[in-house]
Design a protein around this motif. Sequence first.
Motif, PDB file in Angstrom:
ATOM      1  N   SER A  84     139.390 -26.605  72.047  1.00  0.00           N
ATOM      2  CA  SER A  84     141.717 -27.321  71.686  1.00  0.00           C
ATOM      3  C   SER A  84     141.288 -28.552  71.978  1.00  0.00           C
ATOM      4  CB  SER A  84     140.842 -27.396  73.583  1.00  0.00           C
ATOM      5  OG  SER A  84     140.262 -28.298  74.411  1.00  0.00           O
ATOM      6  N   GLY A  85     140.031 -29.769  71.092  1.00  0.00           N
ATOM      7  CA  GLY A  85     140.513 -30.176  70.307  1.00  0.00           C
ATOM      8  C   GLY A  85     139.068 -31.103  69.787  1.00  0.00           C
ATOM      9  N   SER A  86     138.538 -31.744  71.082  1.00  0.00           N
ATOM     10  CA  SER A  86     137.037 -32.491  71.039  1.00  0.00           C
ATOM     11  C   SER A  86     135.813 -32.253  70.059  1.00  0.00           C
ATOM     12  CB  SER A  86     136.852 -32.902  72.509  1.00  0.00           C
ATOM     13  OG  SER A  86     137.451 -34.182  72.752  1.00  0.00           O
ATOM     14  N   THR A  87     135.340 -30.519  70.526  1.00  0.00           N
ATOM     15  CA  THR A  87     134.612 -30.013  69.818  1.00  0.00           C
ATOM     16  C   THR A  87     134.889 -29.780  68.647  1.00  0.00           C
ATOM     17  OG1 THR A  87     133.885 -28.893  72.397  1.00  0.00           O
ATOM     18  CG2 THR A  87     133.335 -28.225  70.006  1.00  0.00           C
ATOM     19  N   ALA A  88     136.338 -29.585  68.471  1.00  0.00           N
ATOM     20  CA  ALA A  88     136.569 -29.614  67.198  1.00  0.00           C
ATOM     21  C   ALA A  88     136.134 -30.803  65.711  1.00  0.00           C
ATOM     22  CB  ALA A  88     137.711 -28.800  67.007  1.00  0.00           C
ATOM     23  N   ILE A  89     136.765 -31.818  67.195  1.00  0.00           N
ATOM     24  CA  ILE A  89     136.925 -33.302  66.196  1.00  0.00           C
ATOM     25  C   ILE A  89     134.624 -32.894  65.481  1.00  0.00           C
ATOM     26  CG2 ILE A  89     136.884 -35.620  66.486  1.00  0.00           C
ATOM     27  CD1 ILE A  89     139.142 -35.012  68.324  1.00  0.00           C
ATOM     28  N   SER A  90     133.905 -32.687  66.820  1.00  0.00           N
ATOM     29  CA  SER A  90     133.115 -33.015  66.838  1.00  0.00           C
ATOM     30  C   SER A  90     132.145 -32.447  65.185  1.00  0.00           C
ATOM     31  CB  SER A  90     132.093 -33.361  68.384  1.00  0.00           C
ATOM     32  OG  SER A  90     132.370 -34.400  68.435  1.00  0.00           O
ATOM     33  N   GLU A  91     132.448 -30.865  65.516  1.00  0.00           N
ATOM     34  CA  GLU A  91     132.361 -30.126  64.240  1.00  0.00           C
ATOM     35  C   GLU A  91     132.715 -30.369  63.295  1.00  0.00           C
ATOM     36  OE1 GLU A  91     132.651 -25.761  65.230  1.00  0.00           O
ATOM     37  OE2 GLU A  91     131.123 -26.246  67.657  1.00  0.00           O
ATOM     38  N   ALA A 104     139.407 -25.306  62.682  1.00  0.00           N
ATOM     39  CA  ALA A 104     139.047 -25.177  64.108  1.00  0.00           C
ATOM     40  C   ALA A 104     140.608 -24.360  64.407  1.00  0.00           C
ATOM     41  CB  ALA A 104     139.673 -27.177  64.824  1.00  0.00           C
ATOM     42  N   VAL A 105     140.080 -23.315  65.566  1.00  0.00           N
ATOM     43  CA  VAL A 105     140.982 -22.504  65.880  1.00  0.00           C
ATOM     44  C   VAL A 105     141.549 -23.256  67.282  1.00  0.00           C
ATOM     45  CG1 VAL A 105     141.950 -20.573  66.641  1.00  0.00           C
ATOM     46  CG2 VAL A 105     140.469 -20.644  64.857  1.00  0.00           C
ATOM     47  N   VAL A 106     143.128 -23.266  67.687  1.00  0.00           N
ATOM     48  CA  VAL A 106     142.880 -24.540  68.886  1.00  0.00           C
ATOM     49  C   VAL A 106     144.771 -24.056  69.522  1.00  0.00           C
ATOM     50  CG1 VAL A 106     142.255 -26.397  67.318  1.00  0.00           C
ATOM     51  CG2 VAL A 106     144.445 -25.875  67.150  1.00  0.00           C
ATOM     52  N   PRO A 107     144.929 -23.923  70.610  1.00  0.00           N
ATOM     53  CA  PRO A 107     145.768 -23.342  71.229  1.00  0.00           C
ATOM     54  C   PRO A 107     146.938 -23.987  71.026  1.00  0.00           C
ATOM     55  CG  PRO A 107     144.095 -24.234  72.606  1.00  0.00           C
ATOM     56  CD  PRO A 107     143.552 -24.383  71.819  1.00  0.00           C
ATOM     57  N   PRO A 108     148.062 -22.641  71.151  1.00  0.00           N
ATOM     58  CA  PRO A 108     148.973 -23.974  71.001  1.00  0.00           C
ATOM     59  C   PRO A 108     149.304 -25.357  71.900  1.00  0.00           C
ATOM     60  CG  PRO A 108     149.762 -21.490  71.270  1.00  0.00           C
ATOM     61  CD  PRO A 108     148.000 -21.669  71.489  1.00  0.00           C
ATOM     62  N   GLY A 109     150.045 -26.459  71.433  1.00  0.00           N
ATOM     63  CA  GLY A 109     150.320 -27.381  72.622  1.00  0.00           C
ATOM     64  C   GLY A 109     149.375 -28.539  72.283  1.00  0.00           C
ATOM     65  N   THR A 110     148.229 -28.259  71.771  1.00  0.00           N
ATOM     66  CA  THR A 110     146.581 -28.904  71.582  1.00  0.00           C
ATOM     67  C   THR A 110     147.756 -30.789  70.843  1.00  0.00           C
ATOM     68  OG1 THR A 110     145.228 -27.896  71.397  1.00  0.00           O
ATOM     69  CG2 THR A 110     144.419 -29.186  70.755  1.00  0.00           C
ATOM     70  N   ALA A 111     147.166 -31.733  71.641  1.00  0.00           N
ATOM     71  CA  ALA A 111     147.414 -32.492  71.219  1.00  0.00           C
ATOM     72  C   ALA A 111     147.465 -33.081  69.991  1.00  0.00           C
ATOM     73  CB  ALA A 111     146.295 -34.097  72.317  1.00  0.00           C
ATOM     74  N   GLN A 112     148.512 -33.546  69.170  1.00  0.00           N
ATOM     75  CA  GLN A 112     148.484 -34.146  67.831  1.00  0.00           C
ATOM     76  C   GLN A 112     148.220 -34.795  67.510  1.00  0.00           C
ATOM     77  OE1 GLN A 112     150.553 -32.823  65.217  1.00  0.00           O
ATOM     78  NE2 GLN A 112     151.420 -30.631  67.553  1.00  0.00           N
ATOM     79  N   ILE A 133     142.343 -17.611  71.737  1.00  0.00           N
ATOM     80  CA  ILE A 133     141.999 -18.347  70.587  1.00  0.00           C
ATOM     81  C   ILE A 133     139.988 -18.036  69.927  1.00  0.00           C
ATOM     82  CG2 ILE A 133     143.019 -20.298  70.977  1.00  0.00           C
ATOM     83  CD1 ILE A 133     140.117 -21.109  72.328  1.00  0.00           C
ATOM     84  N   TYR A 134     139.558 -16.757  71.430  1.00  0.00           N
ATOM     85  CA  TYR A 134     138.536 -16.419  70.701  1.00  0.00           C
ATOM     86  C   TYR A 134     138.227 -15.669  69.695  1.00  0.00           C
ATOM     87  CZ  TYR A 134     137.727 -17.955  75.965  1.00  0.00           C
ATOM     88  OH  TYR A 134     137.995 -18.803  76.976  1.00  0.00           O
ATOM     89  N   THR A 135     139.428 -14.458  70.098  1.00  0.00           N
ATOM     90  CA  THR A 135     139.773 -13.388  69.314  1.00  0.00           C
ATOM     91  C   THR A 135     140.687 -14.255  67.448  1.00  0.00           C
ATOM     92  OG1 THR A 135     140.276 -12.089  71.417  1.00  0.00           O
ATOM     93  CG2 THR A 135     141.439 -11.061  68.629  1.00  0.00           C
ATOM     94  N   THR A 136     141.239 -14.984  68.092  1.00  0.00           N
ATOM     95  CA  THR A 136     141.726 -15.533  66.252  1.00  0.00           C
ATOM     96  C   THR A 136     140.883 -16.785  66.103  1.00  0.00           C
ATOM     97  OG1 THR A 136     144.096 -16.053  67.731  1.00  0.00           O
ATOM     98  CG2 THR A 136     142.861 -16.990  65.891  1.00  0.00           C
TER      99      THR A 136
END
Length: 352
Positions: A84-91, A104-112, A133-136
């Motif tokens: 949803s954001g923070s892990t993706a930013i760090s990765e 980064a596969v994120v759910p709808p509505g993740t902070a811009q 988001i897992y399957t995607t």
Amino acid sequence: MNQPPCREWLRWAIDAIEGDHSRSADTHLVRVDLAGLDGVDIYFKDESTHPSGSLKHRLARSLFLYGLCNGWIGKGTTIVEASSGSTAISEAYFARLLRLPFVAVVPPGTAQAKLAEIERLGGRCHIADSADIYTTAQQVARETGGRYMDQFTFAERATDWRGNNNIAESIFAQMMLEPHPVPHWIVVGAGTGGTSATIGRYVRYRPHSIGCARMAVVDPEGSVFAESWRTGRRDLVSDQRSRIEGIGRPRVEPSFQREVIDRMIEVPDAQSFAAARFLSDRLGRRVGPSTGTNLIGVLQLAREMIAIGEQGSIVSLICDGGDRYADTLFDDAWLRQTFADWDAAGDVLAGL
């Protein structure tokens, strides 16, 4: 004898990650003085100061080293994560360090603001059609020939919980000269479950903390972790998505280890947001909503200690900074629209 090219790249990649770690100082342990809590010392370890801005920097570093040493990541491998954001930013930070593509596969509505930070670091955002988001993420990894990092499965095993520059070891080292060096409680939220697993195992492993330090996990609305902890069920699912980005999950993640947790505290979302605003004002800089969730848990435990005459210390985390939440946490109109009881949300903080 010359090493094969793949081993040469592997050595370069590990050295790059270790070099980045060597250039980074440990995060500060900040003491927070609050009125009415005499005898209980409260500390927040400021994980927002990592180069990628959050607690998830530690997880991402461990996941990359784990993937490299398991032979899952090589030169040119596309890195894929469900986040949803923070892990993706760090990765995204570490993928850029290793010159690897990142999705980064994120759910709808993740902070811009989080999406923008992922892209600033060279990553690409793939917004899932649904909350799954897992399957995607698995599908994106197949399509790109990449590696799905799967933080929710590998978080609890990628970090050396016995003490290899992990967060638990750091906390106890920094507390050594404090009036109550062994915390009565360490309070964290659970997203993957990796942080609570690392700390919960460490306090059982280290002889100075056995029987003293206890692990408490705070859980927001819409999350199934607290119910799983109470019942032992791992098949629980929810159709709600947590408003507190980074913690709370609609399913019991594989890395969630209930047996090492001594206490679960469920926290209303409105109180989490109010507490994050309160602590931001007290510190003079913005913190994120999950830090507010932590503060509510800290206050409940501190007041329980005072009620039975206990003295000691409680340690929690500043998970990330608040600048990523300008359009939610720090938007008064959004808060009033989202929470019908917003005016009363801060009552639990009165007198502090």
